[in-house]
Enzyme design. Sequence first.
Site, PDB file in Angstrom:
ATOM      1  N   LYS A  16       6.012  11.341   1.715  1.00 53.56           N
ATOM      2  CA  LYS A  16       6.761  10.914   2.909  1.00 53.56           C
ATOM      3  C   LYS A  16       6.147   9.660   3.520  1.00 53.56           C
ATOM      4  O   LYS A  16       6.840   8.662   3.754  1.00 53.56           O
ATOM      5  CB  LYS A  16       6.810  12.040   3.943  1.00 53.56           C
ATOM      6  CG  LYS A  16       7.561  11.664   5.213  1.00 53.56           C
ATOM      7  CD  LYS A  16       7.612  12.815   6.215  1.00 53.56           C
ATOM      8  CE  LYS A  16       8.594  13.883   5.765  1.00 53.56           C
ATOM      9  NZ  LYS A  16       8.795  14.921   6.818  1.00 53.56           N
ATOM     10  N   GLN A  68       5.766   3.631   3.924  1.00 54.55           N
ATOM     11  CA  GLN A  68       5.028   2.391   3.696  1.00 54.55           C
ATOM     12  C   GLN A  68       5.851   1.413   2.871  1.00 54.55           C
ATOM     13  O   GLN A  68       5.939   0.227   3.176  1.00 54.55           O
ATOM     14  CB  GLN A  68       3.726   2.696   2.948  1.00 54.55           C
ATOM     15  CG  GLN A  68       2.578   3.113   3.819  1.00 54.55           C
ATOM     16  CD  GLN A  68       1.708   1.933   4.194  1.00 54.55           C
ATOM     17  OE1 GLN A  68       2.138   1.066   4.951  1.00 54.55           O
ATOM     18  NE2 GLN A  68       0.500   1.894   3.693  1.00 54.55           N
ATOM     19  N   GLY A 114      -0.149  -0.481   0.547  1.00 48.57           N
ATOM     20  CA  GLY A 114       0.218  -1.223   1.746  1.00 48.57           C
ATOM     21  C   GLY A 114       0.658  -2.642   1.459  1.00 48.57           C
ATOM     22  O   GLY A 114       1.604  -3.149   2.077  1.00 48.57           O
ATOM     23  N   GLU A 115       0.008  -3.316   0.520  1.00 52.05           N
ATOM     24  CA  GLU A 115       0.338  -4.713   0.228  1.00 52.05           C
ATOM     25  C   GLU A 115       1.466  -4.844  -0.796  1.00 52.05           C
ATOM     26  O   GLU A 115       2.381  -5.651  -0.624  1.00 52.05           O
ATOM     27  CB  GLU A 115      -0.912  -5.465  -0.274  1.00 52.05           C
ATOM     28  CG  GLU A 115      -2.197  -5.151   0.445  1.00 52.05           C
ATOM     29  CD  GLU A 115      -2.183  -5.473   1.935  1.00 52.05           C
ATOM     30  OE1 GLU A 115      -1.316  -6.242   2.373  1.00 52.05           O
ATOM     31  OE2 GLU A 115      -3.042  -4.924   2.659  1.00 52.05           O
ATOM     32  N   LYS A 129      -4.242   4.597  -5.670  1.00 49.84           N
ATOM     33  CA  LYS A 129      -4.365   3.140  -5.560  1.00 49.84           C
ATOM     34  C   LYS A 129      -3.536   2.704  -4.354  1.00 49.84           C
ATOM     35  O   LYS A 129      -2.564   3.353  -3.993  1.00 49.84           O
ATOM     36  CB  LYS A 129      -3.873   2.436  -6.826  1.00 49.84           C
ATOM     37  CG  LYS A 129      -4.677   2.761  -8.074  1.00 49.84           C
ATOM     38  CD  LYS A 129      -4.403   1.810  -9.228  1.00 49.84           C
ATOM     39  CE  LYS A 129      -3.059   2.018  -9.878  1.00 49.84           C
ATOM     40  NZ  LYS A 129      -2.903   1.210 -11.120  1.00 49.84           N
ATOM     41  N   ILE A 150      -3.257   1.958  11.531  1.00 48.76           N
ATOM     42  CA  ILE A 150      -2.317   0.978  12.074  1.00 48.76           C
ATOM     43  C   ILE A 150      -0.869   1.398  11.858  1.00 48.76           C
ATOM     44  O   ILE A 150       0.046   0.627  12.123  1.00 48.76           O
ATOM     45  CB  ILE A 150      -2.570  -0.419  11.477  1.00 48.76           C
ATOM     46  CG1 ILE A 150      -2.402  -0.417   9.956  1.00 48.76           C
ATOM     47  CG2 ILE A 150      -3.954  -0.911  11.866  1.00 48.76           C
ATOM     48  CD1 ILE A 150      -2.520  -1.789   9.314  1.00 48.76           C
TER      49      ILE A 150
END
Length: 745
Positions: free
Chosen positions: A640, A645, A711-712, A708, A477
């Site tokens: 990168k 992110q 994204g969140e 780990k 995504i």
Amino acid sequence: MSNTTAFDGVVGDRMNRVDGRLKVTGAAKYSAEYQIPGLVHSALVGSTITKGRIKSIDTKAAERAPGVLAVITHLNSPKVPGFAAKTNPDEPPAIGQPLRVFYDDKILFNDQPIAIVVADTLERARYAARLVKVQYTPEEHRTHFEANKQRGFLPTQAKRNPKSAQNDYDRGQKDGYQTAPVKLEAEYVHTSEMHNPMELQSIIAHWEAPDRLTVYDKVQAVKGTQKAFAKDWGLPEENVKVIATFVGGAFGNGLHNWPHETAAIIAAKVTNRPVKLMLTREQMFTMVGYRPYTWQRIGIGATPDGKLVGITHESVGQTSTYEEFTESTLQQTRMMYTSPNVSTRYRILGLDISTPIWMRGPGEATGAFALESAMDELAHLLNLDPIEFRLRNYTEKDPDNGKPWSTKYLKECYQMGAERIGWNKRQMKPGSVRDGDWFVGYGMGVGTFGANRRGAKASARLLANGNVVLRSATTDIGPGTGTVMVQIAADALGMPAEKISFELGNSTFPEAPSQGGSATVASVGSAVVAASTALKQKLQQLGGASFASAKPEEIRINGGQITLASNAAAKVSYADLMKQNGGQEVEVIAEAKPGNERQQYSMYSFSVHFAEVRVHALTGEVRVSKMVSCADAGTIANQKTAGSQMIGGAVGGIGMALTEGAVMDHRFGRYVTKDLADYHVPVHADAPHIDVAFVNKPDLLVDPMGTKGIGEIAIIGVAPAITNAIFNATGKRIRELPVTPDKLI
């Protein structure tokens, strides 16, 4: 998607994206861009009331319009086998059951799809859709959250499962904060945020045979979508094919299957043609989920020297009347700080709106706004530096379950971020720092999210030209999944990255979970390691006697042959290997699953976000002038893409804090913010330089790469960092997001 450009790089390098050239040249193909013989177009008709029934629907003018092939409503739609009727009218809303489109005459929310028009061109489909005339029997609707908050109820899944995380929770004394010498009680409101990625939600549905369906769909889970549509239509899973090779941005809205997808599939069945449906930007606000409006109340107390006595955290989040949506709003409160007494209460409120869905950092980002704001407020009451207050309540093990952390380097994040933001310039007294007409303030917020890993499979094939192709049914995504998988494989295979490609986004590939919950690298990356190892083992078997006693890690694949690192004389050509393999290219499929470490350790990623803000003394305008985001996320596979992110999450947090908020006219139950002119996503002018720092220490208990998820945690804690900085700048505590200038004047 595959690697089409030569790159050097293994795990840890700043390797360029393998699909970068495809995207910037326009060669990448998204779901609405496939050209299929006989393709036709469609447009949805949405309800203009919020609750009630369809009295009549006149489609004659639309059917007679030029180029129209079909107009489908609940009156003539083929029945979807999976849309079973409720036998008990008192049965609670479904858990995870999308709206049953064209099922009956009921209207459950404004702009609910009630018809689909199919025509030979998009323009004709949209024109004909405007010719559909509908009469309704309206009913009184409820869309106002605050007016109905007392109707919140315990989710059905919590009632059914006493161990559910949504159940009422008490550690120590219930509401123990009330016994604290210093305490605070406050309410926090997080208004709805809408999914607005660059690519609109779109699908091409194609019945290649009466029992064989192919969809080109914007989703985050090709396997999950395959299973859902197979169940809906009573088909074997292998008869449903889902393609999502490229996804033009998604923040969670692709984790659920929505009514427009089924509408397109129905239209394709009726017309016996491939049907394309792309939502409009306005429909993105009503049909594909959003971060739910959430009310929170926190009671928190501590001793005068800054030791927490207790926290009580209550939350009510909105959902639809036909589907129960829940999220983990209260999890961070249970495990982030050492407090002997913690109580949480979670409720949901069914309103006449469409179903919410997870949005980046889902409930944890919402919960962190309240928790991290309350921690800042209590630190101010105690006259303690906010970092010092957190350090005095730092946890060396998970207080929620008593398990040790797999790894935790949150203190390093505090230190790195404080140094980079210039925390020493922060003054304890709000409003102390001013630069001309601008008040200057500093704030911080902590984020955490489970270091999740799921089972996954990958295949690896050695081609005759010496390249290796890996495949897995994951999606990308935007974070650069294909790039990182190439890097992981280059490490595991011991061969140049430019000789490796990674293909994804196809449900015929080996099983992989959805791209959500910060689990892709840990899950699919582990499968890539397993497939790479299995390929080496297979080559070892085919290599003959000189390879029999070698270890897989000694095998080198390069220069048209396999060799041994310990014995250069041992070599076998690819041609000979394939001859040994019956003339076939060498291919393996391997599966990787998490072990029992998760029963022994508590596994989380952590972040700390720091913000410097400027607030104009006269206008109340807020500018985020600097941000620093620090993450403890194990080994960073690609500096990168991981940095990107974190930057993206910080920008999303700026939107959450300052600009994004859906506004509804409750007289009609309809959003008045329904485009990007009225709904303000942050743009370049809203985002300052964002400095990113990683601890970059491996957590090998989570996965073999030591990674780990990030994204969140890239967004969790950003909004309170900004609102805490606003308080430090002005002395005004704003507890309702977004913080627009009118709230500061």
